[in-house]
Design a protein around this motif. Structure first.
Motif, PDB file in Angstrom:
ATOM      1  N   ASP A  85       0.827  -1.202   0.000  1.00 55.48           N
ATOM      2  CA  ASP A  85       0.000   0.000   0.000  1.00 55.48           C
ATOM      3  C   ASP A  85       0.864   1.256   0.000  1.00 55.48           C
ATOM      4  OD1 ASP A  85      -2.500  -1.041  -0.230  1.00 55.48           O
ATOM      5  OD2 ASP A  85      -2.899  -1.122   1.923  1.00 55.48           O
ATOM      6  N   PRO A  86       0.391   2.336  -0.641  1.00 50.98           N
ATOM      7  CA  PRO A  86       1.140   3.596  -0.643  1.00 50.98           C
ATOM      8  C   PRO A  86       1.333   4.142   0.772  1.00 50.98           C
ATOM      9  CG  PRO A  86      -0.647   3.659  -2.239  1.00 50.98           C
ATOM     10  CD  PRO A  86      -0.852   2.432  -1.421  1.00 50.98           C
ATOM     11  N   VAL A 119       4.268   5.356  -3.923  1.00 48.32           N
ATOM     12  CA  VAL A 119       3.451   4.230  -4.399  1.00 48.32           C
ATOM     13  C   VAL A 119       4.386   3.085  -4.796  1.00 48.32           C
ATOM     14  CG1 VAL A 119       1.757   3.445  -6.100  1.00 48.32           C
ATOM     15  CG2 VAL A 119       1.670   5.803  -5.260  1.00 48.32           C
ATOM     16  N   ARG A 145      -4.888  11.127  -2.257  1.00 53.04           N
ATOM     17  CA  ARG A 145      -4.046   9.957  -2.069  1.00 53.04           C
ATOM     18  C   ARG A 145      -4.447   8.848  -3.050  1.00 53.04           C
ATOM     19  NH1 ARG A 145      -1.686   8.502   3.647  1.00 53.04           N
ATOM     20  NH2 ARG A 145      -0.991   6.423   3.107  1.00 53.04           N
ATOM     21  N   HIS A 149      -2.396   7.482  -6.315  1.00 51.75           N
ATOM     22  CA  HIS A 149      -2.140   6.038  -6.350  1.00 51.75           C
ATOM     23  C   HIS A 149      -2.493   5.463  -7.732  1.00 51.75           C
ATOM     24  CE1 HIS A 149      -3.060   1.888  -4.284  1.00 51.75           C
ATOM     25  NE2 HIS A 149      -2.078   1.818  -5.141  1.00 51.75           N
TER      26      HIS A 149
ATOM     27  N   THR B 170      -6.077  -2.316   0.248  1.00 50.12           N
ATOM     28  CA  THR B 170      -6.689  -1.331  -0.635  1.00 50.12           C
ATOM     29  C   THR B 170      -7.192  -2.064  -1.869  1.00 50.12           C
ATOM     30  OG1 THR B 170      -5.074   0.288   0.117  1.00 50.12           O
ATOM     31  CG2 THR B 170      -6.275   0.822  -1.875  1.00 50.12           C
TER      32      THR B 170
END
Lengths: 237, 221
Positions: A85-86, A119, A145, A149, B170
């Motif tokens: 995940d970023p 990222v 965000r 991404h 995510t």
């Protein structure tokens, strides 16, 4: 235009665009609108020493990073390898919380890189890449965000693809007149600021043209770019 | 070989389907810790494992080593019923020409290239089946980090919305274009030359697709 709409239209545009410069310019201008004036799109080898896909990092910081071998201790590199995940630099600093990490981030701030957003790109067959955007004054909420991404994933993919194609065909892209002009002044020892006032453009634009020329020659420094330009006949004595 | 299972031949695959649900439990509940899917019987099965679902099963020595589930988007499916809020760039795709992909996975011992390439073969099978059904797109909800991997492998993916957090990471909703050139690219990556699918007890669906008659590049023979 909202940031989400901008992100979706960016993704759509680059699907049909095979011009790496245009994609890079578009990505850069969208991010500048959000306060990010520094961009790195690269494979995760030593991203500041090796030729990369797109970079607008300050040269002084790149040289320092390379000379000090920061790549091998950079907490961002570690997190990019191990997380999917970023994350922001601040989040990474919290996680690492070592005297080195503290000092490292302090130094980056001194070079105008206060806030960074990363990222990680975990590609096929263990490929690892990175997209980092950084700036002094940025507002990062959950929407921007997510938008960065998404744009980062597509931008990285298309630039990699185009780069691979040009490597396979062995083609080198010609310099634009502006790039040739900037490189000409760089060859006689002018700085970005000096080139900017000679050509009445902004210093970041002058820097950008030279970065593009470096990328086209697939080299890491401006000295190498100048040499390559002479060798290929793009510049003449 | 990859075998196609629908409600019409499911009776031939009783044990295999049970093995597939156990494999999914192993992967999603135990490895990935999607606790919401945990069930005491050790089978990972949800409301979408209905007669509408089509499964592609990968076999190695008569055991299921990987699977994927396909659902028509005209009926209940994950994106339409559970994650419609992920679609903000475009409405939830609902069409006879769009199926949804879920639960694409392989046993951990068969995941890496050189271990039978189960995932590669499943993806080839997915596109073979989609082409013979005459589909134009496949929709999916996936981990956002897998998007980069998919693009690199040659999937033509269009996002339906922005990446959004869910409990375990995510995720993002997207649609993949179904076409012959994508499948040919997958064959090349997998190092195979032709169909991986086997239809047992059901006929192979066939539509008169122009793409079906296109001659393959010589390198594939």
């Amino acid at each position: 235009m909202s940031i989400e709409t901008a992100a979706f239209s960016f993704v759509e545009q680059i699907a049909n665009c095979n011009d790496a410069d245009r994609i890079a310019r578009q990505f850069r201008s969208l991010l500048e609108g959000m306060g990010y004036d520094r961009i790195l799109v690269s494979d995760l080898k030593d991203p500041l020493a090796q030729p990369q896909k797109l970079v607008t990092w300050p040269d002084v910081w790149r040289n320092r990073y390379r000379e000090k071998g920061y790549f091998y201790r950079d907490p961002v590199v570690f997190d990019t390898l191990h997380r999917t995940d970023p994350f922001t630099w601040a989040e990474s600093l919290d996680r690492h919380n070592s005297p080195f990490a503290e000092r490292f981030y302090q130094e980056a701030r001194e070079f105008g890189m206060r806030h960074g957003f990363v990222v990680p790109i975990h590609g096929a067959r263990r490929y690892r890449g990175i997209v980092t955007v950084a700036g002094e004054h940025v507002a990062l909420d959950s929407r921007s965000r997510a938008a960065i991404h998404l744009m980062a994933i597509y931008c990285h993919d298309k630039l990699s693809r185009l780069r691979q194609q040009s490597e396979e065909t062995g083609e080198r892209k010609k310099l634009t007149p502006r790039e040739r002009e900037c490189l000409h002044w760089a060859a006689v020892g002018k700085t970005d600021d000096e080139i900017a006032s000679i050509l009445t453009i902004s210093s970041t634009t002058a820097h950008w043209h030279i970065e593009n020329a470096k990328r086209k020659f697939d080299v890491a420094t401006r000295v190498q770019a100048v040499l390559a330009a002479f060798r290929s006949g793009e510049l003449n004595i | 070989m990859i075998e196609v299972v629908t409600k019409d031949n499911a009776h031939l695959y009783g044990e295999a389907l049970e093995e597939m649900f156990r494999l999914r439990h192993e992967i999603y509940v135990k490895e990935r810790n999607w606790v919401d899917l945990d069930r005491p019987d050790g089978l990972e099965k949800d409301q979408f494992d209905s007669p509408d679902a089509t499964y592609l099963l990968a076999f190695e020595d008569n055991h299921v080593t990987g699977c994927v589930r396909l659902l028509p988007t005209t009926g209940p499916h994950l994106l339409g019923d559970v994650f419609p809020h992920l679609c903000e760039a475009a409405p939830v795709p609902r069409s006879e020409e769009v199926f949804e992909i879920t639960r694409l996975c392989a046993h951990r011992d068969f995941r890496q290239p050189g271990q039978g390439g189960v995932l590669d073969k499943l993806v080839c099978g997915l596109f073979e089946h989609a082409l013979s059904l005459g589909l134009r797109h496949m929709s999916m909800v996936t981990d956002a980090f897998l998007l980069a991997k998919g693009l690199q492998f040659g999937w033509k993916l269009r996002p339906l919305g922005l990446p959004a957090p869910y409990r375990e990471g995510t995720c993002i909703a997207c649609v993949a274009t179904v076409d012959r050139s994508t499948l040919d690219g997958f064959y090349k990556i997998a190092g195979i030359t032709g169909p991986v699918l086997n239809y047992v007890g059901i006929p192979k669906p066939s539509v008169d697709l122009p793409g079906e008659h296109v001659q393959r590049p010589a390198s594939l023979h």
